[in-house]
Design a protein around this motif. Structure first.
Motif, PDB file in Angstrom:
ATOM      1  N   SER A   1      22.685 -19.028 114.228  1.00 10.86           N
ATOM      2  CA  SER A   1      23.412 -20.287 113.788  1.00 10.86           C
ATOM      3  C   SER A   1      24.933 -19.782 113.160  1.00 10.86           C
TER       4      SER A   1
ATOM      5  N   SER B   1      31.911 -22.238 117.343  1.00 11.21           N
ATOM      6  CA  SER B   1      32.370 -23.822 117.245  1.00 11.21           C
ATOM      7  C   SER B   1      33.798 -23.809 116.758  1.00 11.21           C
TER       8      SER B   1
ATOM      9  N   ALA C   1      28.353 -20.978 114.800  1.00 12.41           N
ATOM     10  CA  ALA C   1      29.340 -21.520 113.734  1.00 12.41           C
ATOM     11  C   ALA C   1      30.645 -20.939 114.230  1.00 12.41           C
TER      12      ALA C   1
ATOM     13  N   THR D   1      28.471 -26.862 108.881  1.00 12.49           N
ATOM     14  CA  THR D   1      27.371 -26.357 109.570  1.00 12.49           C
ATOM     15  C   THR D   1      26.144 -26.725 108.435  1.00 12.49           C
ATOM     16  N   LYS D   2      24.943 -26.305 109.012  1.00 11.52           N
ATOM     17  CA  LYS D   2      23.800 -26.607 108.022  1.00 11.52           C
ATOM     18  C   LYS D   2      23.946 -25.712 106.731  1.00 11.52           C
TER      19      LYS D   2
END
Length: 252
Positions: free
Chosen positions: A62, A69, A66, A158-159
């Motif tokens: 993740s 992205s 990120a 992001t999360k």
């Protein structure tokens, strides 16, 4: 927070932005009565501490996604994420600090290309070419290093760091230097100069200027950062006409 006669007094303006779990943890540590105050063992078992212990700092996919992205984001979006990074709370920064420190193996306070390659290429088999591209997008100062603020910008939205309204409003206000309730070309030139990563201030403005009126309203800014479309006046009128037509069809 201040204290008098051993009783803490909480300043609402400061602590209202801290999570309930963090508030509870702090209050439990400051309890005057030693019979009630958390012991060291109890403190380590507190939900707020355990939440951070669940992740030992190993870089997950993740975190890599990120950074990918961020590399793929438009110039103005990257500019906005950099601005938002400066408005993050200490708690929000803490959520990703361990990942930065995990990559900063030399403990210099920055991430070098070699350190990034050690993670992306060796652990996740990402090509050297893509790793270099990610590094260049995060090296905003062009000093061959990724600084903590650059890394934070990549972690926003992001999360781990939610792109909430408070962050969006603070970033917008930072761009809106003349408090006109709009981001104008002059505002952007004041903040970023004539260019940002090779894009002119005019090109940055056009990215989020959905109404094509040479300025960015807060509503446009939010829609841009969340990847949404903003209805222009003609669309509002068309939607209103459709609603009225549907209403008239249902009346007798």
């Amino acid at each position: 927070m201040s204290s008098g006669a051993g009783t803490p007094k909480w300043k609402h303006g400061i602590w209202s932005n801290i999570s309930p779990e963090a508030n509870d943890f702090t209050k439990a540590l400051l309890e005057v009565n030693p019979d009630i105050r958390l012991t060291a063992e109890q403190a380590l078992a507190h939900p707020w501490i355990r939440k951070w212990q669940d992740d030992d700092g190993d870089i997950s996919i993740s975190v890599v996604e990120a950074m990918r992205s961020f590399r793929s984001a438009s110039k103005f979006r990257r500019c906005c994420l950099e601005m938002i990074a400066w408005s993050l709370s200490n708690e929000e920064r803490a959520r990703v600090r361990k990942f930065f420190m995990s990559m900063d193996t030399t403990r210099q306070g920055t991430i070098t290309l070699a350190e990034l390659q050690q993670v992306l290429t060796e652990k996740f088999s990402i090509s050297n070419e893509e790793t270099l591209s990610i590094f260049n997008s995060l090296d905003t100062n062009k000093d061959q290093e990724i600084h903590y603020s650059d890394f934070l910008a990549a972690m926003v939205a992001t999360k781990r760091i939610e792109l909430h309204d408070d962050l969006l409003r603070k970033a917008f206000n930072n761009f809106d230097v003349d408090s006109s309730s709009y981001i104008t070309l002059d505002n952007l030139q004041t903040i970023v100069g004539d260019t940002f990563e090779g894009a002119t201030a005019e090109e940055l403005l056009r990215e989020a200027d959905q109404l094509k009126d040479d300025r960015i309203s807060y509503e446009e800014f939010v829609a841009f950062m969340r990847g949404e479309s903003l209805l222009v006046p003609e669309q509002w009128q068309r939607q209103l006409s459709n609603d009225e037509s549907e209403g008239s069809c249902c009346t007798t």
